[in-house]
Design a protein around this motif. Structure first.
Motif: not given
Length: 193
Positions: A165-180
């Protein structure tokens, strides 16, 4: 203050969101004092937001043979391997709080093999990392390595499901440029006053 996502996929305005998503975001904000950027970024696609968080909550909040801190360890270790800044920082904060240990998240993110964790937790993370990066090579030997540590088949499923699940989350965060969010960096590092 960090921005939730890229200009290509802007976070919708809170008042433009469907009522159920807006209600959830307001509840999170009331509890934590801010809205984590993952909520804002993924709200770009409301149906996917709902599916994502339904599965997230099922994996991360249920009672099981894994503690909530151990689940967060899986997220931090695999997210570091996947170079996901958002998940390492955000879930590192949650790990520090759930483990009541201000040092653990940094140790797990940099090199869990040298972290101050139990042999059981190291075995759990070895398996999680294999699921995350080399799942096609999972074999009975991997299951046998977990047996002496008392993991049930359901626990092993949970380790794998969280990793996947977090492999998906990691890819979406990186793809969208999500910042903490900036708030995550200090959470769980200092005693509450």
């Amino acid at each position: 203050m960090s921005q939730p996502s890229s200009k290509r996929f802007p976070a919708p305005a809170l008042n433009a969101l469907p009522e159920d998503i807006r209600t959830r975001l307001v509840a999170v904000q009331e509890k934590s004092g801010f809205v984590p950027n993952v909520f804002l970024s993924l709200a770009y696609r409301p149906d996917e937001f709902r599916a994502f968080f339904a599965y997230h909550d099922t994996l991360m909040e249920k009672d099981s043979g894994l503690s909530k801190a151990e689940r967060e360890m899986i997220v931090v270790a695999t997210s570091a391997a996947n170079q996901c800044q958002y998940c390492v920082i955000a879930h590192g904060a949650i790990l520090r709080i759930r483990a009541k240990n201000p040092l653990i998240a940094d140790q797990v993110a940099v090199n869990y093999r040298k972290a101050d964790i139990t042999p059981r937790q190291k075995a759990m993370l070895d398996f999680a990392m294999k699921v995350s990066a080399d799942a096609q090579r999972i074999s009975e030997e991997d299951f046998a390595a977990l047996a002496p540590h008392g993991f049930s088949d359901d626990d092993i499923w949970d380790i794998a499901a969280i990793s996947a699940f977090f492999a998906l989350s990691n890819r979406m965060a990186n793809f969208t440029g999500m910042r903490p969010n900036d708030e995550f960096y200090l959470m769980g590092r200092l005693p509450k006053q």
